[in-house]
Design a protein around this motif. Structure first.
Motif, PDB file in Angstrom:
ATOM      1  N   GLY B  48       0.804  -1.224   0.000  1.00 36.06           N
ATOM      2  CA  GLY B  48       0.000   0.000   0.000  1.00 36.06           C
ATOM      3  C   GLY B  48       0.833   1.268   0.000  1.00 36.06           C
ATOM      4  O   GLY B  48       0.444   2.271   0.590  1.00 36.06           O
ATOM      5  N   ARG B  49       2.013   1.208  -0.653  1.00 37.98           N
ATOM      6  CA  ARG B  49       2.882   2.386  -0.676  1.00 37.98           C
ATOM      7  C   ARG B  49       2.793   3.096  -2.018  1.00 37.98           C
ATOM      8  O   ARG B  49       2.422   2.516  -3.020  1.00 37.98           O
ATOM      9  N   GLN B  50       3.173   4.371  -2.011  1.00 34.94           N
ATOM     10  CA  GLN B  50       3.180   5.195  -3.213  1.00 34.94           C
ATOM     11  C   GLN B  50       4.625   5.462  -3.629  1.00 34.94           C
ATOM     12  O   GLN B  50       5.553   5.174  -2.879  1.00 34.94           O
ATOM     13  N   VAL B  51       4.801   6.065  -4.804  1.00 42.37           N
ATOM     14  CA  VAL B  51       6.127   6.552  -5.187  1.00 42.37           C
ATOM     15  C   VAL B  51       6.330   7.884  -4.461  1.00 42.37           C
ATOM     16  O   VAL B  51       5.529   8.803  -4.611  1.00 42.37           O
ATOM     17  N   ILE B  58      11.835   8.742 -13.578  1.00 42.01           N
ATOM     18  CA  ILE B  58      11.489   8.746 -15.000  1.00 42.01           C
ATOM     19  C   ILE B  58      11.709   7.342 -15.570  1.00 42.01           C
ATOM     20  O   ILE B  58      12.625   6.636 -15.148  1.00 42.01           O
ATOM     21  N   ALA B  59      10.849   6.951 -16.497  1.00 41.83           N
ATOM     22  CA  ALA B  59      10.934   5.600 -17.054  1.00 41.83           C
ATOM     23  C   ALA B  59      10.996   5.644 -18.576  1.00 41.83           C
ATOM     24  O   ALA B  59      10.447   6.548 -19.207  1.00 41.83           O
ATOM     25  N   THR B  85       3.137  -3.999 -18.799  1.00 45.79           N
ATOM     26  CA  THR B  85       3.173  -3.909 -17.335  1.00 45.79           C
ATOM     27  C   THR B  85       3.788  -2.581 -16.902  1.00 45.79           C
ATOM     28  O   THR B  85       3.283  -1.912 -16.000  1.00 45.79           O
ATOM     29  N   LEU B  86       4.883  -2.178 -17.585  1.00 46.68           N
ATOM     30  CA  LEU B  86       5.499  -0.888 -17.240  1.00 46.68           C
ATOM     31  C   LEU B  86       4.507   0.250 -17.522  1.00 46.68           C
ATOM     32  O   LEU B  86       4.370   1.178 -16.730  1.00 46.68           O
ATOM     33  N   ARG B  87       3.822   0.152 -18.654  1.00 47.77           N
ATOM     34  CA  ARG B  87       2.865   1.226 -18.998  1.00 47.77           C
ATOM     35  C   ARG B  87       1.758   1.320 -17.951  1.00 47.77           C
ATOM     36  O   ARG B  87       1.378   2.411 -17.535  1.00 47.77           O
ATOM     37  N   LYS B  88       1.259   0.147 -17.528  1.00 45.57           N
ATOM     38  CA  LYS B  88       0.194   0.144 -16.501  1.00 45.57           C
ATOM     39  C   LYS B  88       0.710   0.699 -15.180  1.00 45.57           C
ATOM     40  O   LYS B  88       0.047   1.499 -14.525  1.00 45.57           O
ATOM     41  N   ASN B  89       1.919   0.272 -14.803  1.00 41.90           N
ATOM     42  CA  ASN B  89       2.483   0.742 -13.531  1.00 41.90           C
ATOM     43  C   ASN B  89       2.725   2.247 -13.569  1.00 41.90           C
ATOM     44  O   ASN B  89       2.447   2.951 -12.599  1.00 41.90           O
ATOM     45  N   ALA B  90       3.260   2.732 -14.702  1.00 37.55           N
ATOM     46  CA  ALA B  90       3.537   4.168 -14.819  1.00 37.55           C
ATOM     47  C   ALA B  90       2.234   4.956 -14.714  1.00 37.55           C
ATOM     48  O   ALA B  90       2.167   5.982 -14.024  1.00 37.55           O
ATOM     49  N   GLU B  92      -0.637   3.951 -13.295  1.00 35.72           N
ATOM     50  CA  GLU B  92      -1.243   3.802 -11.964  1.00 35.72           C
ATOM     51  C   GLU B  92      -0.538   4.666 -10.916  1.00 35.72           C
ATOM     52  O   GLU B  92      -1.186   5.297 -10.077  1.00 35.72           O
ATOM     53  N   PHE B  93       0.798   4.721 -10.977  1.00 42.10           N
ATOM     54  CA  PHE B  93       1.538   5.443  -9.934  1.00 42.10           C
ATOM     55  C   PHE B  93       1.870   6.875 -10.340  1.00 42.10           C
ATOM     56  O   PHE B  93       2.322   7.660  -9.515  1.00 42.10           O
ATOM     57  N   GLY B  94       1.695   7.205 -11.630  1.00 41.82           N
ATOM     58  CA  GLY B  94       1.944   8.583 -12.075  1.00 41.82           C
ATOM     59  C   GLY B  94       3.374   8.864 -12.497  1.00 41.82           C
ATOM     60  O   GLY B  94       3.836  10.004 -12.463  1.00 41.82           O
ATOM     61  N   VAL B  95       4.092   7.821 -12.911  1.00 42.39           N
ATOM     62  CA  VAL B  95       5.493   7.989 -13.313  1.00 42.39           C
ATOM     63  C   VAL B  95       5.573   8.452 -14.770  1.00 42.39           C
ATOM     64  O   VAL B  95       4.865   7.936 -15.635  1.00 42.39           O
TER      65      VAL B  95
END
Lengths: 197, 474
Positions: B48-51, B58-59, B85-90, B92-95
């Motif tokens: 349950g942590r955020q960036v 940056i990715a 997966t990277l696109r979804k993670n970016a 979701e977390f706002g990267v």
């Protein structure tokens, strides 16, 4: 992370130096997005050779890898540690480990033990002569024991404490939230940002 | 007593120091790519942590990306899932993410510097061992594992034990035709693949000061091949000139403040290194590898060594195994080694100066019959720059393949691979068994040696090209 206190098991003597992480787990395995399921990729290229040590029936179920110097060089892939663990290894003994691999191993509870090359070779010889020979790696006593061999090893107290207790680094760091916030507040304005916030 | 450059940068990033604990270091820039981040984002999600600092993160996509048909869906389903997966993670977390097809996409270590995000005195990390590249700007930059990626995402810090310092002083001036790649290969052969373990390397001396930023990146990039997590070079006017005007470089008063600080970033005269290696640049010549680790290299004019000549038993065994894998005979001249493939690219040698150097030699010449040459720019921007200079046409006219940006054949995670038994001259950084494809054999070389090798079909230096015909009218 799983705690590591003491482990006793049979060994796999791997008489090669400079075992790089591309050998431990080839790049095409790195496409997986999980931390498990890497056991079949461990030393994949070498396992195609029937005479490779890991393919010998008497090595089945061995949990202690006794490797040549400079184990884990090359890529930072933590998958190398996961592959060794997924396969069943609990500890790796060598006279020298690459820095990033060592760090990764200790963060996952795979104990990497540094011993003098002569002792590593003695352990390899013992296991080659008697595949049933067991090696004990005792983190509490910082000692490796096998028939006719007792050797102490070094590990910094902080890493040892985290391994013995199976502690998660992030939780420990977040206890220092105030220090992090204080540091952030004094960072110079010229430091770059990737986003406008 | 004075401090080394590494110690200064380290001290400036200590968030917390306590007896018996590693220092907690603040991280100024965290670079992400698709291969080593998915499990880290999973970890964040589970707890349950955020960036913590999206503005320092940056990715980009590089390891898996195809270099052909980039506008079509990615053919390999496993690679596709990892990129998605990277696109979804970016998302979701706002990267911030530069995906395949984006103008800022490319090999993560080419992208950071070209955006001006890599600056002197910074701590830079990425789940990739070639993060050492960024040390060329005078910062501490090193590769980390996925657990540490998660740690940095969650806390923007890392607990680290202070490394030792090693000076690698290169006196004099590199002779004509000798490049940064030859120099770093020679350094690795000298100190060995474990020589830098536990150290941060600082490259210094007149030969280093004369190098361009891109050449400095080539040097620092391969610090990890000498066992060192990080390599660095003190910033100077060359560094400032490279940075000024880049998108993320400081502007106005910030620029002045930054330069004033950057000028303090050099090893004090009375500072002491834990170890020092001295190299005379004048003694160097084009350098190539013959074995299966980057320390197994020799001057191109030399012969494949005889394993029996090694006193150390494990080195002797390693040399025997290497010759067997590489299909080479002891005593064979290195120049007699024929290749099927030439690869120009990677975070080591995929920048514009590298492409220019290769193109200059290929202009008006042809890639030898039976040799496949791949030219892969380190980033989409490098590719555009090359096109604007007409380099792509030079490569294509010579018979080379001009591709889109990515890691490509450096590690063969995408379709660009060697077939079993194929042999390459490659400007990348690792000659490990199977690195460029199962059963593939790799010789590490500079872009100049790569180009000369492509023309002649065997390992060769630009000097060997004087006899090769240049097409009329060019």
């Amino acid at each position: 992370m799983e705690a590591f206190t003491k482990h006793t098991g049979r060994a796999v003597p791997l008489r090669r130096s400079n075992v790089d992480t591309d050998q431990i787990i080839p790049a095409h395995w790195l496409k997986k997005v999980t931390r498990d399921g890497f056991e079949d990729g461990l030393f994949e290229a070498w396992r195609k050779d029937e005479t490779f040590i890991l393919n010998q029936p008497e090595r089945k179920g061995a949990t202690v890898l006794v490797a040549g110097p400079d184990f884990g060089t090359g890529s930072s892939r933590e998958h190398a540690v996961w592959a060794l663990q997924n396969y069943g290894f609990k500890t790796v003994i060598s006279s020298r480990f690459a820095d990033i691999f060592r760090g990764n191993s200790l963060k996952n509870g795979l104990l990497t033990v540094v011993l003098d090359q002569k002792i590593v070779e003695a352990l390899q010889e013992l296991s080659e002569n008697d595949p049933q020979a067991e090696i004990t790696v005792d983190l509490e006593a910082r000692e490796v024991r096998a028939e006719g061999i007792t050797a102490s090893f070094e590990l910094d107290e902080n890493s040892r404490w985290r391994l013995l207790n199976g502690l998660d680094d992030i939780s420990i760091t977040l206890q220092n939230e105030a220090d992090i916030a204080a540091y952030e507040a004094k960072r110079p304005s010229f430091k770059p940002r990737t986003l406008e916030v | 007593m004075g401090r080394t450059l590494a110690e200064k940068v380290w001290d400036d990033h200590v968030v917390r120091r306590a007896e018996g604990e590693p220092d907690l270091l603040f991280i100024d820039l965290h670079l992400l790519h698709e291969v080593t981040s998915p499990q880290a984002f999973d970890g964040l999600r589970k707890s349950g942590r955020q960036v913590r600092r999206l503005d320092l993160t940056i990715a980009t996509e590089d390891h898996n990306t195809p270099t052909l048909d980039i506008d079509k869906p990615i053919a390999d389903p496993v690679s596709r899932v990892q990129l998605e997966t990277l696109r979804k993670n970016a998302a979701e977390f706002g990267v911030r993410l530069h995906p395949l097809g984006d103008v800022e996409q490319g090999v993560v270590h080419v992208v950071g510097p070209q955006l001006g995000l890599t600056q002197p005195g910074m701590t830079v990390v990425c789940g990739d061992s070639h993060t050492s590249t960024h040390g060329a700007f005078g910062g501490l930059a090193f590769g980390i594992g996925t657990s540490q990626v998660e740690h940095v995402l969650a806390t923007q810090t890392l607990p680290l034990v202070r490394p030792k310092t090693m000076a690698i002083t290169v006196n004099g001036e590199l002779p004509d035709g000798v490049t940064a790649k030859d120099l770093i290969l020679a350094i690795i052969a000298r100190i060995g693949t474990g020589g830098g373990q536990g150290y941060v390397l600082e490259y210094r001396g007149s030969a280093i000061e004369k190098l361009s930023m891109e050449a400095r990146m080539t040097i620092c990039n391969m610090s990890i091949e000498a066992g060192a997590r990080a390599g660095m070079i003190a910033p100077d006017q060359t560094t400032f000139d490279y940075l000024e005007g880049r998108v993320h470089a400081p502007k106005g008063e910030d620029w002045d403040a930054a330069v004033a600080y950057w000028k303090t970033l050099k090893t004090d005269e009375d500072a002491e290194f834990d170890a020092e290696v001295v190299i005379e640049a004048a003694e160097l010549s084009p350098f190539v590898t013959w074995g299966t680790n980057p320390g197994q290299g020799a001057p191109l004019s030399a012969h494949v060594p005889d394993p029996a000549s090694y006193e150390d038993a494990s080195e002797r065994l390693a040399a025997e195994k290497a010759l067997e894998y590489m299909g080479l005979e002891a005593g064979q001249p290195l120049r007699s080694i024929k290749v099927d493939t030439v690869f120009v690219g990677s975070c080591t040698n995929g920048r514009i100066e590298d492409l220019r150097a290769a193109a200059e030699l290929l202009k008006g010449r042809k890639v030898a019959d039976g040799v496949r040459m791949l030219v892969v720019p380190g980033s989409a921007r490098v590719g555009l720059q090359a096109v604007s200079e007409g380099l792509d046409v030079v490569f294509k006219d010579a018979g080379a393949e001009w591709r889109h940006a990515g890691c490509s054949m450096c590690l063969g995670m995408n379709p660009d691979q060697l077939a079993p038994g194929e042999r390459s001259a490659s400007t990348s950084n690792r000659n490990f068994e199977g690195r460029q494809g199962k059963g593939g054999r790799t010789h590490l070389v500079s872009p100049q040696v790569a180009a000369a090798t492509a023309v002649l079909g065997h390992l060769a230096s630009p000097a060997d090209l004087s006899d090769a015909p240049v097409a009329a009218g060019v």
